[in-house]
Design a protein around this motif. Structure first.
Motif, PDB file in Angstrom:
ATOM      1  N   MET A  23       6.790   8.543   3.212  1.00 44.64           N
ATOM      2  CA  MET A  23       7.010   7.180   2.750  1.00 44.64           C
ATOM      3  C   MET A  23       8.091   7.187   1.677  1.00 44.64           C
ATOM      4  O   MET A  23       8.107   8.055   0.807  1.00 44.64           O
ATOM      5  CB  MET A  23       5.688   6.656   2.159  1.00 44.64           C
ATOM      6  CG  MET A  23       5.742   5.254   1.666  1.00 44.64           C
ATOM      7  SD  MET A  23       4.231   4.683   0.834  1.00 44.64           S
ATOM      8  CE  MET A  23       2.945   5.586   1.618  1.00 44.64           C
ATOM      9  N   THR A  24       8.987   6.215   1.732  1.00 43.81           N
ATOM     10  CA  THR A  24      10.002   6.094   0.688  1.00 43.81           C
ATOM     11  C   THR A  24       9.396   5.415  -0.536  1.00 43.81           C
ATOM     12  O   THR A  24       8.332   4.791  -0.457  1.00 43.81           O
ATOM     13  CB  THR A  24      11.205   5.252   1.173  1.00 43.81           C
ATOM     14  OG1 THR A  24      10.764   3.914   1.400  1.00 43.81           O
ATOM     15  CG2 THR A  24      11.818   5.841   2.433  1.00 43.81           C
ATOM     16  N   GLU A  26      10.507   2.759  -1.962  1.00 44.18           N
ATOM     17  CA  GLU A  26      10.497   1.315  -1.698  1.00 44.18           C
ATOM     18  C   GLU A  26       9.310   0.923  -0.820  1.00 44.18           C
ATOM     19  O   GLU A  26       8.685  -0.115  -1.042  1.00 44.18           O
ATOM     20  CB  GLU A  26      11.812   0.881  -1.041  1.00 44.18           C
ATOM     21  CG  GLU A  26      13.019   0.963  -1.960  1.00 44.18           C
ATOM     22  CD  GLU A  26      13.511   2.401  -2.215  1.00 44.18           C
ATOM     23  OE1 GLU A  26      13.240   3.298  -1.367  1.00 44.18           O
ATOM     24  OE2 GLU A  26      14.127   2.626  -3.269  1.00 44.18           O
ATOM     25  N   GLU A  27       9.001   1.740   0.185  1.00 43.61           N
ATOM     26  CA  GLU A  27       7.844   1.472   1.041  1.00 43.61           C
ATOM     27  C   GLU A  27       6.558   1.549   0.226  1.00 43.61           C
ATOM     28  O   GLU A  27       5.655   0.730   0.406  1.00 43.61           O
ATOM     29  CB  GLU A  27       7.779   2.467   2.204  1.00 43.61           C
ATOM     30  CG  GLU A  27       8.834   2.264   3.257  1.00 43.61           C
ATOM     31  CD  GLU A  27       8.885   3.397   4.276  1.00 43.61           C
ATOM     32  OE1 GLU A  27       9.217   3.109   5.434  1.00 43.61           O
ATOM     33  OE2 GLU A  27       8.599   4.560   3.910  1.00 43.61           O
ATOM     34  N   SER A  30       6.278  -1.582  -1.904  1.00 47.29           N
ATOM     35  CA  SER A  30       5.950  -2.722  -1.036  1.00 47.29           C
ATOM     36  C   SER A  30       4.483  -2.684  -0.609  1.00 47.29           C
ATOM     37  O   SER A  30       3.784  -3.709  -0.651  1.00 47.29           O
ATOM     38  CB  SER A  30       6.860  -2.705   0.188  1.00 47.29           C
ATOM     39  OG  SER A  30       6.477  -3.704   1.088  1.00 47.29           O
ATOM     40  N   ASN A  31       4.011  -1.510  -0.210  1.00 44.49           N
ATOM     41  CA  ASN A  31       2.604  -1.365   0.189  1.00 44.49           C
ATOM     42  C   ASN A  31       1.661  -1.642  -0.975  1.00 44.49           C
ATOM     43  O   ASN A  31       0.628  -2.291  -0.811  1.00 44.49           O
ATOM     44  CB  ASN A  31       2.342   0.030   0.751  1.00 44.49           C
ATOM     45  CG  ASN A  31       2.880   0.215   2.143  1.00 44.49           C
ATOM     46  OD1 ASN A  31       2.951  -0.732   2.928  1.00 44.49           O
ATOM     47  ND2 ASN A  31       3.276   1.437   2.470  1.00 44.49           N
ATOM     48  N   SER A  68       2.236  10.433  -2.516  1.00 46.10           N
ATOM     49  CA  SER A  68       2.845   9.621  -1.456  1.00 46.10           C
ATOM     50  C   SER A  68       3.735  10.420  -0.516  1.00 46.10           C
ATOM     51  O   SER A  68       3.891  10.039   0.647  1.00 46.10           O
ATOM     52  CB  SER A  68       3.617   8.445  -2.053  1.00 46.10           C
ATOM     53  OG  SER A  68       4.725   8.894  -2.810  1.00 46.10           O
ATOM     54  N   SER A  73       1.650   7.852   8.160  1.00 48.23           N
ATOM     55  CA  SER A  73       1.269   6.523   8.630  1.00 48.23           C
ATOM     56  C   SER A  73       0.181   6.547   9.693  1.00 48.23           C
ATOM     57  O   SER A  73      -0.196   5.514  10.215  1.00 48.23           O
ATOM     58  CB  SER A  73       2.489   5.756   9.139  1.00 48.23           C
ATOM     59  OG  SER A  73       3.059   6.429  10.223  1.00 48.23           O
TER      60      SER A  73
END
Length: 181
Positions: A23-24, A26-27, A30-31, A68, A73
């Protein structure tokens, strides 16, 4: 063949299966934005103290951010995050040697113009939930309040499906007993 079926089963349990791409940042942000309210409410339900819930949420988010790069996913982000939250809560309990907190003194009031009798019933439900043992309370909250499946709850709580079903069964009986008094 069999591998496809296993992937299909995992996808039905945990959501979209994708390549194991970390996961980045930014992801992650956002999550977290989409799950932040649920995270805090879940922890508040477990500990009953808004300040402690905020501290535990902050600890949980720090642990989640540090982990993270290992997130895949294959798990729904919400399931993964609440698993970390649950373990953070358990770690806190072990550190403080506290099994229970003081009873809920001020459960949120409903905001839909309910009568005082309805508010009293709402308060009774919070007090009944507060009386449940930790695992029972967590299972009830995850199942009824957050809508997680038995499989997802078993992942969050590190319990088998039958164990989660048993906790839900016991919790329902305890709630029924408390609410009938």
């Amino acid at each position: 063949g069999m591998l496809f079926r296993w992937e299909e089963i995992l996808q039905s349990i945990f959501g979209k299966v994708s390549d194991d791409i970390p996961m980045t940042r930014e992801e992650f942000i956002s999550n977290v934005r989409s799950e932040q309210k649920h995270l805090r409410m879940y922890l508040l339900g477990l500990c009953g103290d808004p300040a402690l819930a905020d501290d535990l949420a902050q600890d949980c988010l720090m642990k989640a951010y540090l982990a993270s790069s290992g997130y895949r996913s294959i798990f729904k982000f919400s399931t993964w995050l609440l698993k970390i939250a649950y373990n953070t809560f358990l770690d806190h309990q072990k550190l403080c040697h506290v099994r229970k907190r003081s009873p809920l003194e001020s459960a949120p009031e409903p905001h839909d113009g309910c009568t005082s009798d309805a508010s009293f019933e709402y308060q009774s439900l919070y007090q009944a939930l507060d009386s449940l043992a930790g695992k029972e309370k967590s299972a009830i909250m995850l199942f009824y309040i957050y809508g997680f499946s038995i499989r997802e709850i078993s992942v969050i709580m590190d319990e088998s499906g039958p164990a989660v079903r048993k906790q839900l069964q016991r919790a329902r009986l305890h709630l029924k007993d408390k609410l009938e008094k």
